[in-house]
Design a protein around this motif. Structure first.
Motif, short mmCIF file in Angstrom:
data_model
loop_
_atom_site.label_atom_id
_atom_site.label_comp_id
_atom_site.label_asym_id
_atom_site.label_seq_id
_atom_site.Cartn_x
_atom_site.Cartn_y
_atom_site.Cartn_z
N UNK A 75 0.82 -1.21 0.00
CA UNK A 75 0.00 0.00 0.00
C UNK A 75 0.86 1.27 0.00
N UNK A 76 1.99 1.23 0.71
CA UNK A 76 2.89 2.38 0.69
C UNK A 76 3.39 2.67 -0.71
N UNK A 77 3.81 1.63 -1.42
CA UNK A 77 4.28 1.81 -2.80
C UNK A 77 3.12 2.21 -3.71
N UNK A 78 1.97 1.62 -3.47
CA UNK A 78 0.81 1.88 -4.33
C UNK A 78 0.44 3.37 -4.32
N UNK A 79 0.41 3.96 -3.15
CA UNK A 79 -0.07 5.34 -3.05
C UNK A 79 0.98 6.39 -3.45
N UNK A 80 2.23 6.00 -3.60
CA UNK A 80 3.22 6.95 -4.09
C UNK A 80 3.50 6.73 -5.58
N UNK A 81 2.87 5.72 -6.16
CA UNK A 81 3.06 5.42 -7.58
C UNK A 81 2.03 6.19 -8.41
N UNK A 120 0.69 -2.00 -13.27
CA UNK A 120 1.94 -2.75 -13.27
C UNK A 120 2.36 -3.10 -11.85
N UNK A 121 2.15 -2.16 -10.92
CA UNK A 121 2.49 -2.44 -9.53
C UNK A 121 1.57 -3.50 -8.94
N UNK A 122 0.28 -3.42 -9.27
CA UNK A 122 -0.67 -4.44 -8.80
C UNK A 122 -0.25 -5.81 -9.32
N UNK A 145 -10.91 4.34 1.84
CA UNK A 145 -9.85 3.57 2.50
C UNK A 145 -10.29 3.13 3.89
N UNK A 146 -10.93 4.05 4.64
CA UNK A 146 -11.41 3.70 5.98
C UNK A 146 -12.47 2.62 5.92
N UNK A 147 -13.38 2.72 4.94
CA UNK A 147 -14.39 1.67 4.77
C UNK A 147 -13.72 0.33 4.46
N UNK A 148 -12.68 0.38 3.63
CA UNK A 148 -11.97 -0.85 3.29
C UNK A 148 -11.29 -1.47 4.48
N UNK A 149 -10.67 -0.64 5.31
CA UNK A 149 -10.01 -1.17 6.52
C UNK A 149 -11.03 -1.80 7.45
N UNK A 195 -11.30 -1.98 -1.78
CA UNK A 195 -11.64 -0.60 -1.46
C UNK A 195 -10.39 0.21 -1.13
N UNK A 196 -9.45 -0.39 -0.41
CA UNK A 196 -8.20 0.32 -0.09
C UNK A 196 -7.44 0.69 -1.36
N UNK A 197 -7.65 -0.08 -2.43
CA UNK A 197 -6.97 0.18 -3.69
C UNK A 197 -7.88 0.93 -4.67
#
Length: 475
Positions: free
Chosen positions: A17-23, A30-32, A188-192, A254-256
């Protein structure tokens, strides 16, 4: 790697998730894909190769179909592409079954036929093969576009939140989301929250019921008390295990930024088997309806043909779950009841307590075959439920049944029975309304506190228990 493990919770997921949100968004598919292949290859790197080959095969034939729509070449490409996907299932999931069955007919075993190998079932193969087949057929039907973006398509096939146990997704439902999706703090909160609820279902409830179910189904000639308690325990274990996985998958999506279809809708309050299959494993029911039942003619040809189609679909649906005659029996059991309910009109009868209890009993009886390791075990268990193995609970068995497991069984039954009321009450009492008009859990105190407690309890339970994979990993 499984969701309910320290490796996933405290290493893979935060890092991904850290990499996902800075990409940048254009590189996220491609990251997924890289993350999903890492997630799957963590189990066995060789079977990652099978997933990649299936993806390349489906992508290539999808392009051929899309370039030749309306021609015989498209028809042949769809047929060959689909047959190739089915061949993956046929070899890795059913070849052992057919060899063993053939050997049994000859009064020997596989070794007696000169077969000394036994193929391992790749995790999630039933799910990603069905997603591949649906893509090819949808492109052929012009229900989905033949995407030229390989990374979007490959990410769809191997999307790690649902890769190994669903829900079964269709590219046409996610195509727009791969091109454009929103990422908000509320989503994101709903996903968590959704992920944590699923984690609690799996670790706190399903895993607590597993020893009780295992005791009953591994005890030869179980007596009536053990058989009924064990069947109830498995009924609850399977539901909370599988719906827990689906909740976790939907939460991760949802987080993604993705919205997946729901896979369960309080199935244990169904008033008929027909209604049960509208509420249980919804993505599979929809897939079987759209790609098998309707192409077979559905209910459009004749009443008799409709019953045959229902039986055919459910038997094949049973076999999809596993290469064992017990799954054939389970599918035939449900198919027979679907046909009977349609013939008698029971499927349209008003819901009542009596109808719900009748449906639960039918489902419970079916789950025995679903759980049993073989037909002999299933018949022995049914004999126990009928009291043919006795009505007393042997002391050596009774001492293995803990108060905690019985208490958790009662809690599980209570939660399953009250889910509709809990969802409605929580929805009215604690959901916050976003400017868009959609509901979210963010900004409300009780849900945040509850999910925090559930997560903490689940992690503590994980620390003290042995590895416990999701039940649907075997399918």
């Amino acid at each position: 790697m499984v969701f309910s493990s320290e490796t996933f919770l405290f290493l893979f997921l935060p890092l991904f998730l850290g990499l996902y949100y800075i990409t940048p968004f254009r590189y996220r598919s491609a990251l997924i894909l890289a993350g999903s292949w890492t997630f799957y290859g963590w189990w066995r790197i060789d079977f990652l190769g099978l997933l990649i080959l299936t993806t390349l095969w489906t992508y290539g034939f999808g392009r051929v179909i899309g370039a030749n729509l309306g021609t015989r070449r498209a028809t042949w490409a769809c047929a060959i592409g689909t047959a190739g996907c089915l061949a993956v299932l046929g070899v890795f999931k059913y070849l052992n079954f057919f060899i063993d069955s053939f050997a049994a007919m000859l009064g020997t075993d596989a070794a007696g036929l000169g077969v000394h190998w036994h193929l391992i079932l790749p995790i999630g193969v039933s799910f990603y093969v069905f997603q591949s087949i649906s893509y090819l057929i949808d492109v052929y039907r012009r229900d989905a576009s033949p995407t030229a973006n390989f990374f979007d398509f490959a990410a769809f096939i191997s999307l790690f939140p649902q890769l190994v146990a669903g829900p079964i997704l269709r590219f046409k439902d996610l195509e727009d989301q791969f091109r454009d999706r929103t990422h908000t703090a509320d989503k994101f909160a709903d996903g968590m929250a959704r992920f944590t609820v699923g984690l609690g279902k799996k670790v706190l409830i399903a895993d607590s019921l597993a020893p009780l179910a295992d005791l009953a189904f591994t005890t030869p000639d179980p007596t009536a008390p053990l058989a009924w308690v064990g069947a109830l325990a498995y009924m609850m274990q399977l539901y909370f295990d599988f719906s827990g996985y689906s909740d976790m998958a939907i939460g991760l999506g949802l987080m993604m930024g993705f919205r997946f279809m729901e896979n369960f809708d309080t199935p244990y309050i169904s008033g008929s088997i027909t209604e049960f299959w509208r509420r249980w494993h919804i993505s599979l029911s929809v897939w079987l309806r759209d790609y098998l039942y309707i192409p077979l003619g559905g209910n459009r040809i004749s009443e008799g043909r409709t019953y045959v189609n229902l039986m055919t679909v459910m038997v094949l649906g049973g076999l999809w779950h596993g290469a064992n005659w017990t799954f054939v029996l389970w599918g035939a059991w449900h198919g027979g009841w679907l046909a009977l309910e349609r013939w008698t009109g029971m499927a349209r009868a008003p819901k009542s307590t009596l109808n719900v209890l009748r449906t639960l009993l039918i489902v419970l009886i079916g789950w025995v075959a679903f759980r049993a390791t073989g037909m002999g075990t299933a018949m022995d268990f049914y004999a126990g439920m009928l009291g043919l193995n006795g009505w007393a609970l042997p002391f050596e068995i009774a001492v293995q049944i803990t108060r905690e497991s019985l208490a958790m069984l009662m809690v599980a039954i209570l939660i399953a029975a009250s889910e509709p009321f809990l969802s409605d009450w929580l929805g009215r009492r604690y959901h916050a309304v976003l400017p868009s008009g959609k509901l979210a859990w963010s900004g409300t105190v009780l849900p945040a506190f509850a999910t925090t407690v559930i997560f903490a309890l689940a992690v503590m339970r994980l620390a003290e228990q042995s590895f416990s994979p999701f039940l649907y990993f075997q399918f």
